[in-house]
Write a protein that holds these residues in place. Structure first.
Motif, PDB file in Angstrom:
ATOM      1  N   VAL A 212       0.844  -1.199   0.000  1.00  0.00           N
ATOM      2  CA  VAL A 212       0.000   0.000   0.000  1.00  0.00           C
ATOM      3  C   VAL A 212       0.879   1.248   0.000  1.00  0.00           C
ATOM      4  O   VAL A 212       0.594   2.205  -0.726  1.00  0.00           O
ATOM      5  CB  VAL A 212      -0.985   0.004   1.189  1.00  0.00           C
TER       6      VAL A 212
ATOM      7  N   GLU B 246       0.505   3.782  -3.038  1.00  0.00           N
ATOM      8  CA  GLU B 246       0.046   5.142  -2.761  1.00  0.00           C
ATOM      9  C   GLU B 246       1.076   6.177  -3.205  1.00  0.00           C
ATOM     10  O   GLU B 246       0.731   7.204  -3.775  1.00  0.00           O
ATOM     11  CB  GLU B 246      -0.266   5.307  -1.280  1.00  0.00           C
ATOM     12  N   ARG B 247       2.356   5.904  -2.991  1.00  0.00           N
ATOM     13  CA  ARG B 247       3.401   6.842  -3.410  1.00  0.00           C
ATOM     14  C   ARG B 247       3.404   6.988  -4.932  1.00  0.00           C
ATOM     15  O   ARG B 247       3.554   8.096  -5.450  1.00  0.00           O
ATOM     16  CB  ARG B 247       4.777   6.371  -2.939  1.00  0.00           C
TER      17      ARG B 247
ATOM     18  N   GLU C 286       0.855   6.486  -6.979  1.00  0.00           N
ATOM     19  CA  GLU C 286      -0.353   7.219  -7.368  1.00  0.00           C
ATOM     20  C   GLU C 286      -0.240   8.695  -7.025  1.00  0.00           C
ATOM     21  O   GLU C 286      -0.708   9.548  -7.772  1.00  0.00           O
ATOM     22  CB  GLU C 286      -1.596   6.598  -6.719  1.00  0.00           C
ATOM     23  N   ARG C 287       0.386   9.008  -5.906  1.00  0.00           N
ATOM     24  CA  ARG C 287       0.588  10.405  -5.523  1.00  0.00           C
ATOM     25  C   ARG C 287       1.467  11.110  -6.558  1.00  0.00           C
ATOM     26  O   ARG C 287       1.164  12.229  -6.981  1.00  0.00           O
ATOM     27  CB  ARG C 287       1.242  10.478  -4.148  1.00  0.00           C
TER      28      ARG C 287
ATOM     29  N   GLY D 113      -5.960   8.195  -3.334  1.00  0.00           N
ATOM     30  CA  GLY D 113      -5.547   6.908  -2.776  1.00  0.00           C
ATOM     31  C   GLY D 113      -5.186   5.932  -3.867  1.00  0.00           C
ATOM     32  O   GLY D 113      -5.315   6.203  -5.052  1.00  0.00           O
ATOM     33  N   ALA D 114      -4.731   4.775  -3.439  1.00  0.00           N
ATOM     34  CA  ALA D 114      -4.349   3.718  -4.367  1.00  0.00           C
ATOM     35  C   ALA D 114      -5.524   2.759  -4.529  1.00  0.00           C
ATOM     36  O   ALA D 114      -6.227   2.464  -3.568  1.00  0.00           O
ATOM     37  CB  ALA D 114      -3.136   2.968  -3.822  1.00  0.00           C
TER      38      ALA D 114
ATOM     39  N   GLU E 291      -5.512   4.038   1.560  1.00  0.00           N
ATOM     40  CA  GLU E 291      -4.524   5.068   1.871  1.00  0.00           C
ATOM     41  C   GLU E 291      -3.808   4.707   3.163  1.00  0.00           C
ATOM     42  O   GLU E 291      -4.381   4.041   4.033  1.00  0.00           O
ATOM     43  CB  GLU E 291      -5.181   6.431   2.055  1.00  0.00           C
TER      44      GLU E 291
END
Length: 144
Positions: free
Chosen positions: A19, A23-24, A26-27, A39-40, A83
């Motif tokens: 996760v 998430e990183r 996607e950010r 969020g992922a 997230e």
């Protein structure tokens, strides 16, 4: 691959690290495209999990770990968006640096020292899991 009774399992650490990675990524994508960060997705998490361990977690593995991590306040989950919660960010930032090759093992040890698993009421149904696997499979076929 588990911990003692009541402790954190290896799969919990695997999913948590997945996760964080998802998430990183996607950010970064959202930032470069000037889009809001939401969020992922579960497909993002499956991709990161496969990258880390060369396997995709089963529906039960993913559901059980997310429930334990979210119940402990380390992740938030809303439908199929995951997230890292503030407590999870703190855990990640204070982990012993080990690189990705040993991140899961060092994270499992840190989880066992710092918190206890919870039990969030989130359920991953078969159709949502199948859709995430399908999305990840399509990304692989497209070379993404």
């Amino acid at each position: 691959m588990g911990a003692g009774a009541g402790g954190w399992h290896w799969n919990d650490a695997w999913i948590f690290v997945s996760v964080v990675i998802a998430e990183r990524l996607e950010r970064d994508r959202a930032l470069h495209a000037a889009l809001p960060m939401v969020g992922a997705t579960l497909a993002d998490v499956l991709a990161a999990a496969d990258f880390l361990h060369h396997s995709v977690p089963s529906r039960a593995e993913l559901q059980d770990s997310v429930r334990r991590l979210a119940g402990a306040g380390l992740l938030t989950i809303d439908d199929d968006l995951v997230e890292v919660a503030p407590a999870g960010e703190q855990l990640w930032r204070t982990r012993p640096f080990s690189g990705l090759s040993s991140a899961v093992l060092s994270l499992q040890a840190q989880l066992n020292r710092s918190s206890t698993p919870g039990d969030h009421d989130w359920t991953l149904d078969d159709s949502t899991y199948a859709a995430a696997v399908r999305e990840y499979s399509l990304r692989l076929a497209d070379g993404r």
